[in-house]
Design an enzyme around this catalytic site. Structure first.
Site, PDB file in Angstrom:
ATOM      1  N   ASP A 116      17.925 -36.859 -79.470  1.00  0.00           N
ATOM      2  CA  ASP A 116      18.823 -37.637 -78.532  1.00  0.00           C
ATOM      3  C   ASP A 116      20.398 -37.183 -79.005  1.00  0.00           C
ATOM      4  O   ASP A 116      20.840 -37.808 -79.971  1.00  0.00           O
ATOM      5  CB  ASP A 116      18.573 -38.890 -78.758  1.00  0.00           C
ATOM      6  CG  ASP A 116      19.483 -39.964 -78.213  1.00  0.00           C
ATOM      7  OD1 ASP A 116      20.799 -39.559 -77.560  1.00  0.00           O
ATOM      8  OD2 ASP A 116      19.466 -41.507 -78.428  1.00  0.00           O
ATOM      9  N   ASP A 145      21.182 -48.006 -68.924  1.00  0.00           N
ATOM     10  CA  ASP A 145      21.324 -47.261 -70.029  1.00  0.00           C
ATOM     11  C   ASP A 145      22.912 -46.941 -70.361  1.00  0.00           C
ATOM     12  O   ASP A 145      23.308 -46.243 -69.823  1.00  0.00           O
ATOM     13  CB  ASP A 145      20.691 -45.935 -70.167  1.00  0.00           C
ATOM     14  CG  ASP A 145      20.908 -44.789 -71.350  1.00  0.00           C
ATOM     15  OD1 ASP A 145      21.774 -45.498 -72.235  1.00  0.00           O
ATOM     16  OD2 ASP A 145      20.454 -44.026 -71.530  1.00  0.00           O
ATOM     17  N   LYS A 199      30.564 -34.891 -75.916  1.00  0.00           N
ATOM     18  CA  LYS A 199      29.581 -34.663 -75.063  1.00  0.00           C
ATOM     19  C   LYS A 199      30.280 -34.996 -73.556  1.00  0.00           C
ATOM     20  O   LYS A 199      29.646 -34.429 -72.811  1.00  0.00           O
ATOM     21  CB  LYS A 199      28.519 -35.631 -75.387  1.00  0.00           C
ATOM     22  CG  LYS A 199      27.419 -35.629 -74.251  1.00  0.00           C
ATOM     23  CD  LYS A 199      26.258 -36.775 -74.876  1.00  0.00           C
ATOM     24  CE  LYS A 199      25.269 -37.172 -73.780  1.00  0.00           C
ATOM     25  NZ  LYS A 199      24.304 -38.076 -74.378  1.00  0.00           N
ATOM     26  N   GLU A 233      17.747 -38.831 -70.283  1.00  0.00           N
ATOM     27  CA  GLU A 233      17.921 -40.216 -71.335  1.00  0.00           C
ATOM     28  C   GLU A 233      16.921 -41.315 -70.926  1.00  0.00           C
ATOM     29  O   GLU A 233      15.984 -41.895 -71.331  1.00  0.00           O
ATOM     30  CB  GLU A 233      19.029 -40.693 -71.673  1.00  0.00           C
ATOM     31  CG  GLU A 233      19.845 -39.544 -72.497  1.00  0.00           C
ATOM     32  CD  GLU A 233      21.165 -39.405 -72.749  1.00  0.00           C
ATOM     33  OE1 GLU A 233      21.635 -40.460 -72.385  1.00  0.00           O
ATOM     34  OE2 GLU A 233      21.607 -38.426 -73.397  1.00  0.00           O
TER      35      GLU A 233
END
Ligand code: AMP
Length: 509
Positions: free
Chosen positions: A13, A199, A76, A177
């Protein structure tokens, strides 16, 4: 090295704030891979210190306050992005390191006088995770399933794969994810359930509706925002603290990177505290000095109600996205069996309250919000190796339309938002000029009708078009999106059947 070891595919992850890895045993039992001292998390931070040492993870985080200009975090959000829109500017406002347009229509980051591509930074973090996992497992890890936000474009997915390649880590599969979290929740339970995954991690927000039918995980619709995450909650608090300080002392702390870093650290900790307490102090001694050399302190008390008020627009945005995904899927709240929370920021009570009000029942605590994604990735890696009966079927969708730029600047949609993947679609084209030997297509991803407002995936040049009168050379262009959401394009001359060479040129903006 044993056979099992050589085959192992770990799950990673790769988070905006923190990364985490997991591995499944031969029988399919999963565990998180601990770092020194038993911590399961590796901060997704890269830094170079004054002596030129590269630091990754905890080592980078420890020196963050003292070396804010050379500590790269939350990168990211920039991976696989072109420097268009306000991306560079938006990120530059919230980080202390320098962000600028790179040479490959990408974004570069400065660290200790050197310029880094975002995928280089990601590759350093991946290598660190790989090394920690190799130490822990006792063999060299070479393969991984890596998760990305569902809302990542093709280009962002490619950039993550490339990051792995740079350090010799084969990214066997990219999975989303929320899908990974659903796997962690549902695998092996023989379920027939429809879950909605909300999420909200450090940097990105995804919401996906997933139908689970035993070993089949089918995404019905997904939506998200890669600029909505825990960092934005911190920033709302930081902006309040800065304004308060300016009002009280007439000093703007935003230009002082060391002060900003101290405020940033405390803002995040205070935000987290306010998930379990109604009130928290916000004090930083000697944050700066007056021109007369008098030290100034930050000394405030913040409460949960204030945090909720400051971050309400962020919650509103997430709820709008949530409503959109239900509309896209053509479903009502009553058709969702379970709402699952993933990502550290979902621990904020206000989020749980908003979801409870929206769905008329509280979200489920079925998975660990920080661990589910890595666990799901490891389970998927395991199923790829085990094969046979253990095989899992992941049926996903593309998060936003893929299309080509039309002559007038519009977007001709090839795959609509939420189109199932893998998928292939052919479109036909003809030459527009006599004797034309090249066909150039600009391929974009995004839901905007104007092509320039979408993200450019690349410019594809098909050379070797048979010269002929305008409009008479018929070409077929085949677009294929694979299971990972990655696009490939081929062209064929319909009269001769000849396949044409494709070259990809990333456009310079
Ligand atoms: P993740 O990427 O899932 O690890 O999420 C990290 C984000 O969750 C960071 O922005 C954290 O500040 C935030 N976070 C972690 N724990 C809490 C908490 N108890 N309350 C609010 N936010 C939290």
């Amino acid at each position: 090295m044993g056979e099992a070891a050589r085959d192992t595919i770990i799950g990673i992850d790769l988070g905006t704030s923190n990364s985490c890895a997991a591995v499944a045993s031969e029988s399919g039992e999963v565990r998180l891979i601990p770092y020194k001292g038993g911590d399961f998390i590796i901060p997704s931070i890269f830094a170079i210190d004054d002596k030129g040492n590269e630091l990754i993870g905890h080592e980078a985080k420890r020196q963050w306050q003292l070396n804010p200009r050379n500590t790269l975090y939350a990168t990211k959000r920039l991976i696989g992005r072109s420097p268009m829109d306000d991306v560079v500017e938006t990120v530059q406002h919230s980080v202390q390191y320098r962000v600028h347009a790179g040479a490959r229509n990408d974004v570069e980051l400065d660290c200790q006088g050197r310029s880094f591509q975002v995928s280089e930074v990601a590759s350093r973090i991946l290598a660190k995770i790989r090394d920690v996992a190799s130490d822990n497992l006792g063999f060299r890890v070479t393969r991984a399933v890596v998760t990305v936000p569902a809302y990542f474009t093709d280009r962002q997915r490619q950039a993550v794969k490339e990051a792995g390649k740079l350090v010799g880590l084969e990214v066997v599969r990219i999975i989303n994810e929320p899908t990974a979290a659903a796997l962690a929740y549902g695998l092996g339970k023989n379920l027939r359930e429809r879950v909605l995954v909300y999420d909200l991690g450090g940097g990105t927000f995804d919401v996906s509706i997933i139908d689970i039918r035993d070993r089949v995980f089918e995404v019905k619709a997904t939506a998200g925002d890669i600029f909505l995450g825990g960092i934005d909650f911190d920033n709302a608090l930081i902006a309040y603290v800065l304004a308060d300080f300016r009002r009280k002392h007439g000093v703007d702390l935003s230009a002082d990177p060391v002060a900003m870093q101290r405020i940033k650290d405390l803002a995040e900790r205070t935000k987290i505290d306010l998930s379990s307490r109604a009130e928290a102090p916000f004090s930083i001694p000697f944050i700066t000095m007056t021109p007369q050399g008098q030290p100034l302190n930050i000394d405030m008390r913040l409460d949960r109600a204030l945090l909720e008020q400051l971050t309400e627009p962020l919650l509103d945005r997430s709820m709008e996205i949530l409503a959109r995904v239900l509309t896209d899927a053509g479903m009502s709240t009553g058709e969702i069996d379970k709402v699952m929370l993933v990502g550290g920021q979902t621990r904020m009570p206000a989020i749980q309250e908003r979801l409870t009000a929206f769905f008329g029942r509280p979200p489920s605590k079925g998975v660990h919000p920080d661990e589910a994604v890595a666990i799901g990735a490891a389970l998927y890696g395991w199923s790829l190796v085990a094969g046979g009966e253990q095989r899992l079927q992941l049926l996903d969708v593309i998060p936003m339309a893929i299309g080509i730029e039309q002559a007038g600047g519009g977007t001709h949609v090839v795959f609509g938002r939420n189109a199932a993947i893998p998928n292939a679609r052919a479109i036909s084209a003809t030459n527009s000029r006599v004797g034309q030997t090249e066909l150039v297509l600009r391929i974009v991803q995004g839901d905007h009708p104007e092509a320039v407002r979408n993200e450019t995936l690349g410019e594809f040049t098909f050379s070797g078009v048979r010269p002929g009168p305008a409009g008479e050379v018929r070409l077929e262009i085949l677009f294929e999106v694979n299971v990972e959401g990655i696009l490939s394009v081929h062209a064929r001359d319909l009269d001769t059947g000849r396949e044409m060479k494709t070259t990809v040129r990333v456009t310079q903006s």
